[in-house]
Motif scaffolding. Structure first.
Motif, PDB file in Angstrom:
ATOM      1  N   ARG A  38       0.830  -1.205   0.000  1.00  0.00           N
ATOM      2  CA  ARG A  38       0.000   0.000   0.000  1.00  0.00           C
ATOM      3  C   ARG A  38       0.866   1.258   0.000  1.00  0.00           C
ATOM      4  O   ARG A  38       2.080   1.180   0.212  1.00  0.00           O
ATOM      5  CB  ARG A  38      -0.852   0.029   1.270  1.00  0.00           C
ATOM      6  N   ASN A  39       0.202   2.426  -0.110  1.00  0.00           N
ATOM      7  CA  ASN A  39       0.906   3.708   0.017  1.00  0.00           C
ATOM      8  C   ASN A  39       1.688   3.741   1.312  1.00  0.00           C
ATOM      9  O   ASN A  39       1.144   3.396   2.361  1.00  0.00           O
ATOM     10  CB  ASN A  39      -0.103   4.861   0.084  1.00  0.00           C
ATOM     11  N   GLY A  40       2.940   4.136   1.228  1.00  0.00           N
ATOM     12  CA  GLY A  40       3.737   4.306   2.439  1.00  0.00           C
ATOM     13  C   GLY A  40       4.328   3.018   2.985  1.00  0.00           C
ATOM     14  O   GLY A  40       4.955   3.019   4.051  1.00  0.00           O
ATOM     15  N   ALA A  41       4.170   1.904   2.276  1.00  0.00           N
ATOM     16  CA  ALA A  41       4.676   0.616   2.780  1.00  0.00           C
ATOM     17  C   ALA A  41       6.203   0.551   2.760  1.00  0.00           C
ATOM     18  O   ALA A  41       6.803  -0.251   3.476  1.00  0.00           O
ATOM     19  CB  ALA A  41       4.107  -0.535   1.954  1.00  0.00           C
ATOM     20  N   GLY A  42       6.831   1.384   1.907  1.00  0.00           N
ATOM     21  CA  GLY A  42       8.299   1.402   1.864  1.00  0.00           C
ATOM     22  C   GLY A  42       8.882   0.965   0.528  1.00  0.00           C
ATOM     23  O   GLY A  42      10.088   0.711   0.426  1.00  0.00           O
ATOM     24  N   LYS A  43       8.055   0.940  -0.518  1.00  0.00           N
ATOM     25  CA  LYS A  43       8.532   0.467  -1.832  1.00  0.00           C
ATOM     26  C   LYS A  43       9.609   1.411  -2.391  1.00  0.00           C
ATOM     27  O   LYS A  43      10.705   0.975  -2.743  1.00  0.00           O
ATOM     28  CB  LYS A  43       7.350   0.366  -2.816  1.00  0.00           C
ATOM     29  N   SER A  44       9.258   2.704  -2.475  1.00  0.00           N
ATOM     30  CA  SER A  44      10.226   3.661  -3.044  1.00  0.00           C
ATOM     31  C   SER A  44      11.470   3.724  -2.174  1.00  0.00           C
ATOM     32  O   SER A  44      12.596   3.863  -2.693  1.00  0.00           O
ATOM     33  CB  SER A  44       9.626   5.068  -3.119  1.00  0.00           C
ATOM     34  N   THR A  45      11.272   3.628  -0.868  1.00  0.00           N
ATOM     35  CA  THR A  45      12.432   3.683   0.040  1.00  0.00           C
ATOM     36  C   THR A  45      13.361   2.503  -0.225  1.00  0.00           C
ATOM     37  O   THR A  45      14.585   2.642  -0.137  1.00  0.00           O
ATOM     38  CB  THR A  45      11.944   3.696   1.501  1.00  0.00           C
ATOM     39  N   THR A  46      12.808   1.353  -0.564  1.00  0.00           N
ATOM     40  CA  THR A  46      13.662   0.195  -0.868  1.00  0.00           C
ATOM     41  C   THR A  46      14.560   0.511  -2.061  1.00  0.00           C
ATOM     42  O   THR A  46      15.769   0.238  -2.029  1.00  0.00           O
ATOM     43  CB  THR A  46      12.801  -1.054  -1.154  1.00  0.00           C
ATOM     44  N   ASP A 166      10.347   2.719 -10.594  1.00  0.00           N
ATOM     45  CA  ASP A 166       9.416   3.108  -9.532  1.00  0.00           C
ATOM     46  C   ASP A 166       8.066   3.508 -10.116  1.00  0.00           C
ATOM     47  O   ASP A 166       7.946   4.556 -10.746  1.00  0.00           O
ATOM     48  CB  ASP A 166      10.015   4.259  -8.702  1.00  0.00           C
ATOM     49  N   GLU A 167       7.061   2.676  -9.893  1.00  0.00           N
ATOM     50  CA  GLU A 167       5.662   2.932 -10.259  1.00  0.00           C
ATOM     51  C   GLU A 167       5.468   3.508 -11.669  1.00  0.00           C
ATOM     52  O   GLU A 167       4.956   4.617 -11.832  1.00  0.00           O
ATOM     53  CB  GLU A 167       5.023   3.893  -9.243  1.00  0.00           C
ATOM     54  N   PRO A 168       5.844   2.733 -12.693  1.00  0.00           N
ATOM     55  CA  PRO A 168       5.687   3.258 -14.059  1.00  0.00           C
ATOM     56  C   PRO A 168       4.234   3.481 -14.455  1.00  0.00           C
ATOM     57  O   PRO A 168       3.964   4.227 -15.387  1.00  0.00           O
ATOM     58  CB  PRO A 168       6.326   2.162 -14.921  1.00  0.00           C
TER      59      PRO A 168
HETATM   60  N1  LIG Z   1      12.341  11.940   2.729  1.00  0.00           N
HETATM   61  C1  LIG Z   1      11.604  11.359   3.689  1.00  0.00           C
HETATM   62  N2  LIG Z   1      11.729  11.746   4.982  1.00  0.00           N
HETATM   63  C2  LIG Z   1      11.006  11.153   5.959  1.00  0.00           C
HETATM   64  N3  LIG Z   1      10.107  10.171   5.749  1.00  0.00           N
HETATM   65  C3  LIG Z   1       9.926   9.771   4.482  1.00  0.00           C
HETATM   66  C4  LIG Z   1      10.661  10.340   3.392  1.00  0.00           C
HETATM   67  N4  LIG Z   1      10.257   9.719   2.244  1.00  0.00           N
HETATM   68  C5  LIG Z   1       9.317   8.815   2.619  1.00  0.00           C
HETATM   69  N5  LIG Z   1       9.119   8.840   3.945  1.00  0.00           N
HETATM   70  C6  LIG Z   1       8.202   7.975   4.711  1.00  0.00           C
HETATM   71  O1  LIG Z   1       8.627   6.640   4.538  1.00  0.00           O
HETATM   72  C7  LIG Z   1       7.500   5.770   4.470  1.00  0.00           C
HETATM   73  C8  LIG Z   1       7.612   4.911   3.221  1.00  0.00           C
HETATM   74  O2  LIG Z   1       7.516   5.756   2.075  1.00  0.00           O
HETATM   75  P1  LIG Z   1       7.735   5.203   0.601  1.00  0.00           P
HETATM   76  O3  LIG Z   1       7.701   6.389  -0.320  1.00  0.00           O
HETATM   77  O4  LIG Z   1       8.894   4.313   0.568  1.00  0.00           O
HETATM   78  O5  LIG Z   1       6.416   4.341   0.408  1.00  0.00           O
HETATM   79  P2  LIG Z   1       5.843   3.646  -0.877  1.00  0.00           P
HETATM   80  O6  LIG Z   1       5.518   2.253  -0.501  1.00  0.00           O
HETATM   81  O7  LIG Z   1       6.750   3.857  -2.026  1.00  0.00           O
HETATM   82  O8  LIG Z   1       4.493   4.407  -1.079  1.00  0.00           O
HETATM   83  P3  LIG Z   1       4.021   5.442  -2.223  1.00  0.00           P
HETATM   84  O9  LIG Z   1       3.555   4.612  -3.336  1.00  0.00           O
HETATM   85  O10 LIG Z   1       2.942   6.200  -1.534  1.00  0.00           O
HETATM   86  O11 LIG Z   1       5.235   6.283  -2.561  1.00  0.00           O
HETATM   87  C9  LIG Z   1       6.263   6.654   4.519  1.00  0.00           C
HETATM   88  O12 LIG Z   1       5.768   6.649   5.836  1.00  0.00           O
HETATM   89  C10 LIG Z   1       6.797   8.020   4.144  1.00  0.00           C
HETATM   90  O13 LIG Z   1       6.037   9.020   4.753  1.00  0.00           O
END
Ligand SMILES: Nc1ncnc2c1ncn2[C@@H]1O[C@H](COP(=O)(O)OP(=O)(O)OP(=O)(O)O)[C@@H](O)[C@H]1O
Length: 241
Positions: A38-46, A166-168
């Motif tokens: 879901r949104n915010g799960a951490g995909k982009s962060t990975t 990332d999310e094309p």
């Molecule tokens: N630069 C940042 N500083 C602090 N927290 C962040 C930062 N970027 C993302 N986060 C937090 O890290 C968590 C994971 O975000 P991430 O973008 O990895 O999620 P995601 O699964 O890719 O979701 P989405 O599709 O909404 O981007 C979220 O709680 C977000 O608020």
């Protein structure tokens, strides 16, 4: 054959906030893996943690057997790991062709010396016929979907050995989503490995061999795409579909 990308016990922090917890993931040669959640799960962060972009990380990340944890992003990119970020980063004042030129890198070889897949501008115009019609258009004058294609094409100009995407499918018209799915399948057919962040189950199903699903920064499902597609409970629990 060893995996292209191996991630073991990857944790990541923004400042004090821990976002990823012991994520394990592998990407095999020529494989497409969908990183879902879901949104915010951490995909982009990975993906940012793999590329060493703006997050503190702990754990192991190996690209073609070499550790890349802690390496600067430009070195990781130079080693052949292509990254297409969510926010596209098109150079708006440059033309489409100039944007492509920025990505240019000579064809690469695999560690065993065999040639890796490579793409010329002409190949990319065949892959993205829309782009072929507007080589002189300024990046800023292109639609969101066209910019999305240009970002992927620019990264392919660097002849990556693997691609983080990332999310094309996010925020682009349904027709472009279909074209993007066809593109990912074509890249896989050429032998490229792709790790794809995706929330859209339909898109992931159309392109991916396996799925790894994150929930609050932890892996909660890892298996074949078919296993996820045939598990409505897992979809409802982890993806909200
Ligand atoms: N630069 C940042 N500083 C602090 N927290 C962040 C930062 N970027 C993302 N986060 C937090 O890290 C968590 C994971 O975000 P991430 O973008 O990895 O999620 P995601 O699964 O890719 O979701 P989405 O599709 O909404 O981007 C979220 O709680 C977000 O608020």
């Amino acid at each position: 054959m060893s995996p292209v990308l191996e991630i073991e016990a990857l944790s990541a922090w923004y400042g004090e906030a821990q976002i990823l917890f012991d994520v394990d993931l592998t990407l095999g040669r020529g494989e497409v893996v969908a990183l879902m959640g879901r949104n915010g799960a951490g995909k982009s962060t990975t993906l940012k943690a793999i590329m060493g972009l703006g997050v503190r990380v702990d754990g192991a990340v190996r690209f073609l057997g070499q550790s890349i944890v802690g390496a600067p992003a430009y070195r990781i990119a130079r080693a052949g790991l292509g990254y297409v970020p969510e926010d596209r980063r098109i150079f708006k004042g440059l033309t489409l062709e100039e944007n492509l030129d920025i990505g240019r890198h000579p064809p690469r070889t695999w560690p065993d010396g065999r040639p890796a897949p490579s793409w010329t501008q002409a190949d990319l115009f065949r892959l993205f016929p829309n782009l072929a019609r507007m080589p002189g258009r300024a990046g800023g004058a292109m639609s969101g979907g066209e910019q999305q294609m240009l970002t992927v094409a620019r990264t392919l100009m660097s002849n990556p050995l693997a691609l983080l995407l990332d999310e094309p499918s996010e925020g682009v018209a349904p027709l472009i989503v279909e074209e993007m799915a066809a593109t990912v399948r074509a890249l896989k057919a050429e032998g490229l490995s792709v790790l794809l962040c995706e929330q859209n189950l339909g898109f992931a199903r159309a392109v991916a061999d396996r799925a790894v699903v994150l929930e609050q920064g932890r892996v909660c499902f890892s298996g074949t795409m078919d296993a996820l597609v045939s598990d409505p409970d897992a979809q409802a629990r982890y993806l909200g579909v």
